[in-house]
Design an enzyme around this catalytic site. Structure first.
Site, PDB file in Angstrom:
ATOM      1  N   LYS A 216       0.827  -1.222   0.000  1.00  0.00           N
ATOM      2  CA  LYS A 216       0.000   0.000   0.000  1.00  0.00           C
ATOM      3  C   LYS A 216       0.853   1.260   0.000  1.00  0.00           C
ATOM      4  CE  LYS A 216      -4.327  -2.030   1.069  1.00  0.00           C
ATOM      5  NZ  LYS A 216      -5.351  -2.410   2.014  1.00  0.00           N
ATOM      6  N   ARG A 252      -3.230 -10.176   4.794  1.00  0.00           N
ATOM      7  CA  ARG A 252      -3.622 -10.225   3.373  1.00  0.00           C
ATOM      8  C   ARG A 252      -2.467  -9.665   2.558  1.00  0.00           C
ATOM      9  NH1 ARG A 252      -5.911  -6.960  -0.544  1.00  0.00           N
ATOM     10  NH2 ARG A 252      -7.519  -7.912  -1.839  1.00  0.00           N
TER      11      ARG A 252
HETATM   12  N1  HH2 Z   1      -7.310  -4.067   0.512  1.00  0.00           N
HETATM   13  C1  HH2 Z   1      -7.605  -4.073  -0.808  1.00  0.00           C
HETATM   14  C2  HH2 Z   1      -8.678  -4.834  -1.291  1.00  0.00           C
HETATM   15  N2  HH2 Z   1      -9.427  -5.591  -0.476  1.00  0.00           N
HETATM   16  N3  HH2 Z   1      -9.890  -6.391   1.694  1.00  0.00           N
HETATM   17  C3  HH2 Z   1      -9.626  -6.402   3.010  1.00  0.00           C
HETATM   18  N4  HH2 Z   1     -10.357  -7.149   3.841  1.00  0.00           N
HETATM   19  N5  HH2 Z   1      -8.590  -5.659   3.541  1.00  0.00           N
HETATM   20  C4  HH2 Z   1      -7.797  -4.874   2.780  1.00  0.00           C
HETATM   21  O1  HH2 Z   1      -6.893  -4.198   3.317  1.00  0.00           O
HETATM   22  C5  HH2 Z   1      -8.054  -4.831   1.366  1.00  0.00           C
HETATM   23  C6  HH2 Z   1      -9.133  -5.611   0.864  1.00  0.00           C
HETATM   24  C7  HH2 Z   1      -6.779  -3.267  -1.744  1.00  0.00           C
HETATM   25  O2  HH2 Z   1      -5.728  -4.038  -2.244  1.00  0.00           O
HETATM   26  P1  HH2 Z   1      -5.764  -4.772  -3.655  1.00  0.00           P
HETATM   27  O3  HH2 Z   1      -6.809  -5.844  -3.675  1.00  0.00           O
HETATM   28  O4  HH2 Z   1      -4.409  -5.228  -4.004  1.00  0.00           O
HETATM   29  O5  HH2 Z   1      -6.111  -3.603  -4.659  1.00  0.00           O
HETATM   30  P2  HH2 Z   1      -7.411  -3.198  -5.498  1.00  0.00           P
HETATM   31  O6  HH2 Z   1      -8.503  -2.841  -4.548  1.00  0.00           O
HETATM   32  O7  HH2 Z   1      -6.932  -2.020  -6.310  1.00  0.00           O
HETATM   33  O8  HH2 Z   1      -7.803  -4.376  -6.359  1.00  0.00           O
END
Ligand code: HH2
Length: 270
Positions: A216, A252
């Protein structure tokens, strides 16, 4: 169904498989279902306890995708995984959650904590899935514009407690729920740091805590680049180990092998 804390002992790693063109750190990498399914299987081989499959980016500024598009992205991946891999479905839509559970998903990861589509609570309750309820201030399109709290840890905990009570009142057993402070979701670098420092405030709610700090932008900003949109792997590992040491249960992460190794050592030394 066994309690979440038994199914996912501390620390457990959740591998991220974004089936999206626009996720903030891995957009487009897993858009081909075969590639996404292979990545999910590899993450499990590398020691992940579960993989989080998502078809909608929630990065700052994103607008969301239609139900049809989200299903078009994730269903083929879940079909290829054929229920052979523990899957969490990262969605706020009841229909996507229901279809994913039919195809073998065991957890629903809803970054809106049942606010996006309230019917998702019934799907989780009826299908007997585990659920992650996450805190977010605002919505992805605008959440990073001017996040503001008087006491971020207390406010996030109060929100999660209210969402947990609502989930239980809708028929979701408390022992299937984990809670997530939502690192980067309507939070400044300082808010994210304070949430980790004061993770005990969330732990006091009595449920396992999931933390997603991997890659992040706060990590890149902490390292001195105010314009960073991502953070590097060593910083992600440090954040995951710190979260684990403060009591987090599920981490995660995008880079599974490296986190599994770091957390195994942290656990041995704890
Ligand atoms: N962060 C993201 C997405 N989903 N779910 C939970 N429970 N906690 C988190 O911190 C979280 C999440 C963002 O990361 P990422 O999936 O890599 O990115 P994007 O939302 O751009 O697909």
């Amino acid at each position: 169904m066994i309690p979440l804390e038994e199914r996912f002992p501390r620390p457990s790693v959740m591998g991220v498989v974004n089936v999206t063109p626009d996720s903030f750190s891995d957009g487009g990498v897993h858009l081909d279902p075969e590639v996404a399914a292979a990545a999910a299987r590899r993450m499990i081989d590398e020691g992940a306890a579960i993989v989080d499959v998502g078809g909608e980016s929630t990065r700052p500024g994103s607008a969301g995708v239609s139900l049809d598009e989200e299903l078009r992205r994730v269903v083929p991946v879940l079909e290829l995984l054929a229920g052979e891999v523990p899957v969490s479905i990262d969605t706020a839509k009841a229909e996507v959650a229901g279809r994913a559970i039919e195809l073998g998903a065991v957890m629903v990861n809803d970054v809106t904590a049942f606010r996006g589509d309230p019917a998702i609570a019934d799907v989780v309750a009826q299908c007997g899935a585990y659920v992650c309820l996450m805190h977010m201030q605002g919505e992805p399109r605008t959440m990073q514009v001017a996040p503001r709290y008087d006491d971020v840890a207390a406010e996030v905990a109060a929100f999660l407690e209210e969402r947990m009570r609502l989930a239980v009142s809708r028929g979701v057993p408390e022992d299937r729920i984990c809670l997530d402070p939502g690192i980067g979701f309507g939070k400044t670098v300082e808010h994210n740091i304070e949430l980790l420092r004061r993770l005990d405030v969330l732990l006091a709610l009595g449920r396992p805590v999931l933390v997603g700090f991997s890659r992040k932008s706060s990590l890149g900003k902490l390292l001195g680049d105010p314009e960073a949109t991502t953070g590097p792997l060593p910083a992600s590992i440090a954040a995951a180990v710190a979260a684990y040491e403060r009591g987090a249960t599920i981490l995660r992460v995008h880079d599974v092998r490296e986190h599994v190794e770091a957390l195994a050592v942290a656990r041995a030394l704890a």
